[in-house]
Design a protein around this motif. Structure first.
Motif, PDB file in Angstrom:
ATOM      1  N   TYR A  32      15.095  43.668  42.542  1.00  0.00           N
ATOM      2  CA  TYR A  32      14.006  42.885  41.967  1.00  0.00           C
ATOM      3  C   TYR A  32      12.702  43.103  42.735  1.00  0.00           C
ATOM      4  O   TYR A  32      11.609  43.101  42.154  1.00  0.00           O
ATOM      5  CB  TYR A  32      14.373  41.389  41.865  1.00  0.00           C
ATOM      6  CG  TYR A  32      13.927  40.536  43.025  1.00  0.00           C
ATOM      7  CD1 TYR A  32      12.689  39.902  43.005  1.00  0.00           C
ATOM      8  CD2 TYR A  32      14.733  40.363  44.141  1.00  0.00           C
ATOM      9  CE1 TYR A  32      12.268  39.121  44.065  1.00  0.00           C
ATOM     10  CE2 TYR A  32      14.328  39.576  45.195  1.00  0.00           C
ATOM     11  CZ  TYR A  32      13.094  38.960  45.154  1.00  0.00           C
ATOM     12  OH  TYR A  32      12.678  38.190  46.213  1.00  0.00           O
ATOM     13  N   VAL A  67       7.183  35.270  41.870  1.00  0.00           N
ATOM     14  CA  VAL A  67       8.217  35.565  40.881  1.00  0.00           C
ATOM     15  C   VAL A  67       9.002  34.301  40.566  1.00  0.00           C
ATOM     16  O   VAL A  67       9.378  33.560  41.472  1.00  0.00           O
ATOM     17  CB  VAL A  67       9.182  36.655  41.428  1.00  0.00           C
ATOM     18  CG1 VAL A  67      10.244  36.994  40.414  1.00  0.00           C
ATOM     19  CG2 VAL A  67       8.409  37.887  41.853  1.00  0.00           C
ATOM     20  N   ARG A  69      12.533  33.242  38.767  1.00  0.00           N
ATOM     21  CA  ARG A  69      13.799  33.811  38.309  1.00  0.00           C
ATOM     22  C   ARG A  69      14.677  32.731  37.711  1.00  0.00           C
ATOM     23  O   ARG A  69      14.566  31.567  38.074  1.00  0.00           O
ATOM     24  CB  ARG A  69      14.496  34.511  39.481  1.00  0.00           C
ATOM     25  CG  ARG A  69      13.621  35.649  40.037  1.00  0.00           C
ATOM     26  CD  ARG A  69      14.209  36.277  41.245  1.00  0.00           C
ATOM     27  NE  ARG A  69      15.310  37.145  40.840  1.00  0.00           N
ATOM     28  CZ  ARG A  69      16.067  37.809  41.681  1.00  0.00           C
ATOM     29  NH1 ARG A  69      15.865  37.706  42.979  1.00  0.00           N
ATOM     30  NH2 ARG A  69      17.042  38.578  41.250  1.00  0.00           N
ATOM     31  N   ASN A  70      15.562  33.127  36.817  1.00  0.00           N
ATOM     32  CA  ASN A  70      16.455  32.200  36.129  1.00  0.00           C
ATOM     33  C   ASN A  70      17.871  32.384  36.679  1.00  0.00           C
ATOM     34  O   ASN A  70      18.558  33.346  36.336  1.00  0.00           O
ATOM     35  CB  ASN A  70      16.419  32.467  34.619  1.00  0.00           C
ATOM     36  CG  ASN A  70      17.218  31.461  33.828  1.00  0.00           C
ATOM     37  OD1 ASN A  70      18.137  30.832  34.334  1.00  0.00           O
ATOM     38  ND2 ASN A  70      16.861  31.335  32.564  1.00  0.00           N
ATOM     39  N   LYS A  71      18.293  31.451  37.512  1.00  0.00           N
ATOM     40  CA  LYS A  71      19.615  31.536  38.131  1.00  0.00           C
ATOM     41  C   LYS A  71      20.744  31.461  37.115  1.00  0.00           C
ATOM     42  O   LYS A  71      21.832  31.976  37.351  1.00  0.00           O
ATOM     43  CB  LYS A  71      19.780  30.439  39.179  1.00  0.00           C
ATOM     44  CG  LYS A  71      18.889  30.636  40.376  1.00  0.00           C
ATOM     45  CD  LYS A  71      19.091  29.572  41.423  1.00  0.00           C
ATOM     46  CE  LYS A  71      18.118  29.833  42.567  1.00  0.00           C
ATOM     47  NZ  LYS A  71      18.313  28.926  43.667  1.00  0.00           N
ATOM     48  N   ASN A  75      20.045  35.559  37.551  1.00  0.00           N
ATOM     49  CA  ASN A  75      18.833  35.594  38.368  1.00  0.00           C
ATOM     50  C   ASN A  75      17.745  36.484  37.760  1.00  0.00           C
ATOM     51  O   ASN A  75      16.967  37.128  38.462  1.00  0.00           O
ATOM     52  CB  ASN A  75      19.146  36.009  39.806  1.00  0.00           C
ATOM     53  CG  ASN A  75      18.598  35.014  40.804  1.00  0.00           C
ATOM     54  OD1 ASN A  75      17.988  34.016  40.439  1.00  0.00           O
ATOM     55  ND2 ASN A  75      18.815  35.288  42.067  1.00  0.00           N
ATOM     56  N   ARG A  76      17.729  36.500  36.457  1.00  0.00           N
ATOM     57  CA  ARG A  76      16.780  37.298  35.676  1.00  0.00           C
ATOM     58  C   ARG A  76      15.342  36.936  36.036  1.00  0.00           C
ATOM     59  O   ARG A  76      15.018  35.764  36.240  1.00  0.00           O
ATOM     60  CB  ARG A  76      17.042  37.000  34.199  1.00  0.00           C
ATOM     61  CG  ARG A  76      16.115  37.621  33.229  1.00  0.00           C
ATOM     62  CD  ARG A  76      16.421  37.061  31.810  1.00  0.00           C
ATOM     63  NE  ARG A  76      15.712  37.770  30.791  1.00  0.00           N
ATOM     64  CZ  ARG A  76      14.427  37.598  30.525  1.00  0.00           C
ATOM     65  NH1 ARG A  76      13.711  36.750  31.224  1.00  0.00           N
ATOM     66  NH2 ARG A  76      13.841  38.296  29.576  1.00  0.00           N
ATOM     67  N   ILE A  77      14.466  37.930  36.105  1.00  0.00           N
ATOM     68  CA  ILE A  77      13.039  37.683  36.323  1.00  0.00           C
ATOM     69  C   ILE A  77      12.452  37.170  35.013  1.00  0.00           C
ATOM     70  O   ILE A  77      12.515  37.847  33.989  1.00  0.00           O
ATOM     71  CB  ILE A  77      12.300  38.964  36.776  1.00  0.00           C
ATOM     72  CG1 ILE A  77      12.836  39.446  38.120  1.00  0.00           C
ATOM     73  CG2 ILE A  77      10.797  38.704  36.856  1.00  0.00           C
ATOM     74  CD1 ILE A  77      12.295  40.798  38.545  1.00  0.00           C
ATOM     75  N   GLU A  78      11.905  35.967  35.051  1.00  0.00           N
ATOM     76  CA  GLU A  78      11.323  35.341  33.863  1.00  0.00           C
ATOM     77  C   GLU A  78       9.808  35.515  33.826  1.00  0.00           C
ATOM     78  O   GLU A  78       9.229  35.700  32.765  1.00  0.00           O
ATOM     79  CB  GLU A  78      11.626  33.837  33.855  1.00  0.00           C
ATOM     80  CG  GLU A  78      13.095  33.501  33.789  1.00  0.00           C
ATOM     81  CD  GLU A  78      13.638  33.497  32.384  1.00  0.00           C
ATOM     82  OE1 GLU A  78      12.873  33.240  31.450  1.00  0.00           O
ATOM     83  OE2 GLU A  78      14.844  33.761  32.226  1.00  0.00           O
TER      84      GLU A  78
END
Length: 130
Positions: A32, A67, A69-71, A75-78
């Motif tokens: 990331y 950054v 992120r969506n855990k 843990n996607r970068i939103e």
């Protein structure tokens, strides 16, 4: 690009040198981090080129990237917020924002992720006296 397995991640040899990639910062750059760095540096490089063509007097530029992120989704970068801190003389905020908009449209990294990651851009101006 070829990636070779290491004990704690992967390694690749590039024209500029060796790059170690790992989910653990102790053994290499985290994926990331590389994504955020490529988006920020691409945007900054294109922005800088535009400002140079316009003969805008920029003494220094720093980009701060935050950054979100969506855990719950691996843990996607939103969202990535890029704050461009620009030092110079006689800087016109409206002109800078217009140039940044052009840069956004010409940055391959931003364009590659624009439908999946929200990219927010801000400018802070530090006026240098002469």
């Amino acid at each position: 690009m070829k990636l070779h397995l290491k004990e704690h991640g992967f390694r690749t040899e590039l024209d500029f040198g060796q790059l170690d990639i790992s989910g653990d910062e102790e053994f290499g750059f985290r994926p990331y981090q590389l994504m955020v760095a490529s988006i920020a540096s691409c945007s900054g490089s294109v922005f800088r080129q535009i400002l140079q063509k316009q003969r805008t007097d920029v003494h220094d530029m720093q980009i701060n990237a935050t950054v979100e992120r969506n855990k719950d989704e691996a843990n996607r970068i939103e969202k990535i917020t890029l704050t461009f801190i620009i030092k110079g003389s006689h800087l016109d905020a409206e002109k800078l924002y217009k140039s940044l908009h052009v840069a956004r449209n010409n940055c391959s990294m931003v364009r590659s992720v624009e439908d999946s990651i929200e990219i927010v851009e801000r400018i802070e101006i530090i006026e240098l006296s002469r």
